[in-house]
Design a protein around this motif. Structure first.
Motif, PDB file in Angstrom:
ATOM      1  N   SER A  44       0.801  -1.226   0.000  1.00 43.77           N
ATOM      2  CA  SER A  44       0.000   0.000   0.000  1.00 43.77           C
ATOM      3  C   SER A  44       0.834   1.276   0.000  1.00 43.77           C
ATOM      4  O   SER A  44       0.504   2.224  -0.725  1.00 43.77           O
ATOM      5  CB  SER A  44      -0.990   0.008   1.167  1.00 43.77           C
ATOM      6  OG  SER A  44      -0.322  -0.017   2.412  1.00 43.77           O
ATOM      7  N   THR A  45       1.925   1.341   0.766  1.00 44.94           N
ATOM      8  CA  THR A  45       2.708   2.577   0.786  1.00 44.94           C
ATOM      9  C   THR A  45       3.385   2.812  -0.565  1.00 44.94           C
ATOM     10  O   THR A  45       3.452   3.941  -1.042  1.00 44.94           O
ATOM     11  CB  THR A  45       3.755   2.576   1.920  1.00 44.94           C
ATOM     12  OG1 THR A  45       4.554   1.399   1.834  1.00 44.94           O
ATOM     13  CG2 THR A  45       3.079   2.614   3.270  1.00 44.94           C
ATOM     14  N   THR A  46       3.860   1.750  -1.201  1.00 46.83           N
ATOM     15  CA  THR A  46       4.442   1.877  -2.543  1.00 46.83           C
ATOM     16  C   THR A  46       3.378   2.324  -3.544  1.00 46.83           C
ATOM     17  O   THR A  46       3.635   3.180  -4.394  1.00 46.83           O
ATOM     18  CB  THR A  46       5.064   0.537  -2.982  1.00 46.83           C
ATOM     19  OG1 THR A  46       6.083   0.180  -2.049  1.00 46.83           O
ATOM     20  CG2 THR A  46       5.648   0.619  -4.376  1.00 46.83           C
ATOM     21  N   MET A  47       2.187   1.759  -3.426  1.00 45.91           N
ATOM     22  CA  MET A  47       1.109   2.118  -4.351  1.00 45.91           C
ATOM     23  C   MET A  47       0.738   3.596  -4.218  1.00 45.91           C
ATOM     24  O   MET A  47       0.506   4.273  -5.219  1.00 45.91           O
ATOM     25  CB  MET A  47      -0.095   1.207  -4.124  1.00 45.91           C
ATOM     26  CG  MET A  47       0.203  -0.246  -4.505  1.00 45.91           C
ATOM     27  SD  MET A  47      -1.052  -1.400  -3.966  1.00 45.91           S
ATOM     28  CE  MET A  47      -2.195  -1.279  -5.322  1.00 45.91           C
ATOM     29  N   PHE A  48       0.684   4.101  -2.989  1.00 45.00           N
ATOM     30  CA  PHE A  48       0.387   5.522  -2.786  1.00 45.00           C
ATOM     31  C   PHE A  48       1.451   6.399  -3.425  1.00 45.00           C
ATOM     32  O   PHE A  48       1.143   7.373  -4.096  1.00 45.00           O
ATOM     33  CB  PHE A  48       0.275   5.854  -1.294  1.00 45.00           C
ATOM     34  CG  PHE A  48      -0.996   5.383  -0.663  1.00 45.00           C
ATOM     35  CD1 PHE A  48      -2.216   5.917  -1.052  1.00 45.00           C
ATOM     36  CD2 PHE A  48      -0.970   4.402   0.302  1.00 45.00           C
ATOM     37  CE1 PHE A  48      -3.391   5.477  -0.476  1.00 45.00           C
ATOM     38  CE2 PHE A  48      -2.145   3.952   0.882  1.00 45.00           C
ATOM     39  CZ  PHE A  48      -3.361   4.496   0.483  1.00 45.00           C
ATOM     40  N   LYS A  49       2.709   6.028  -3.197  1.00 50.04           N
ATOM     41  CA  LYS A  49       3.801   6.823  -3.768  1.00 50.04           C
ATOM     42  C   LYS A  49       3.763   6.801  -5.294  1.00 50.04           C
ATOM     43  O   LYS A  49       3.967   7.831  -5.944  1.00 50.04           O
ATOM     44  CB  LYS A  49       5.144   6.328  -3.239  1.00 50.04           C
ATOM     45  CG  LYS A  49       5.341   6.653  -1.768  1.00 50.04           C
ATOM     46  CD  LYS A  49       6.608   6.065  -1.205  1.00 50.04           C
ATOM     47  CE  LYS A  49       6.678   6.376   0.288  1.00 50.04           C
ATOM     48  NZ  LYS A  49       7.795   5.740   0.935  1.00 50.04           N
TER      49      LYS A  49
END
Length: 192
Positions: A44-49
């Motif tokens: 999820s954090t990679t997807m947001f970035k």
């Protein structure tokens, strides 16, 4: 479908088999041609970035707020939640679901497991693969609970929800042979 990271191929295969014209979206102009949107499992954090880097974050938020049917699985559930527990300090959400989601609620990668869950409206349980999965801690009054874990230490935990045109599962329905949850979403798109 969010095409920058996650189980993109697997979702595309299921959606294509159901007769839809499914594409991996990487740019805002591609998003504009979508009638529905899937946010796959991934990180999820990679997807947001990546959504920020590729200028998809705000256009996607606007489309969700505007009523575009959207389905998130695992990390996609986190991205669609209005609130996240145990997220990173800079964790952002697209929103759309009045839920509080606990990130990595079932544990680390080694704690991943498979099982079956009863899914509201289906005669038979669906196979559910949980990989570093979230769960819903709290659901708002307008949120329909579609599935809960039935056994074990996590018994009673909410793992599938829908609020209007937005739905999410904590598990990965794209990795098995059962297409009922994707069919449910396709029906949501065609009736929108």
């Amino acid at each position: 479908m969010f095409g920058l990271q996650g189980d993109v191929r697997e979702h595309l295969a299921v959606l294509t088999a159901l007769g839809t014209h499914a594409v991996a979206v990487r740019r805002p102009e591609e998003l504009g041609r979508c009638d529905g949107f899937v946010i796959p499992g991934g990180e999820s954090t990679t997807m947001f970035k990546l959504a920020r880097t590729f200028e998809l974050f705000e256009p996607l938020q606007e489309r969700i707020r505007g009523g575009m049917p959207t389905f998130g699985t695992c990390a996609g559930m986190i991205m669609l939640a209005d609130r996240v527990v145990d997220g990173t300090a800079d964790q952002e959400t697209l929103g759309g679901l009045d839920v509080t989601v606990r990130r990595n609620a079932f544990g680390r990668q080694v704690d991943s497991f498979e099982g079956e869950v009863a899914f509201d409206g289906f005669d038979e349980p669906v196979p559910a693969v949980f990989i570093r999965a979230p769960w819903v801690e709290e659901a708002g009054a307008g949120v329909e609970v579609l599935a809960r874990v039935e056994a074990g230490q996590a018994a009673g935990r909410i793992v599938a929800v829908r609020e209007g045109h937005v739905m999410a599962t904590a598990f990965h329905p794209e990795v098995g042979r059962d297409d009922r949850i994707h069919r449910y979403f396709v029906d949501l798109v065609t009736t929108a």
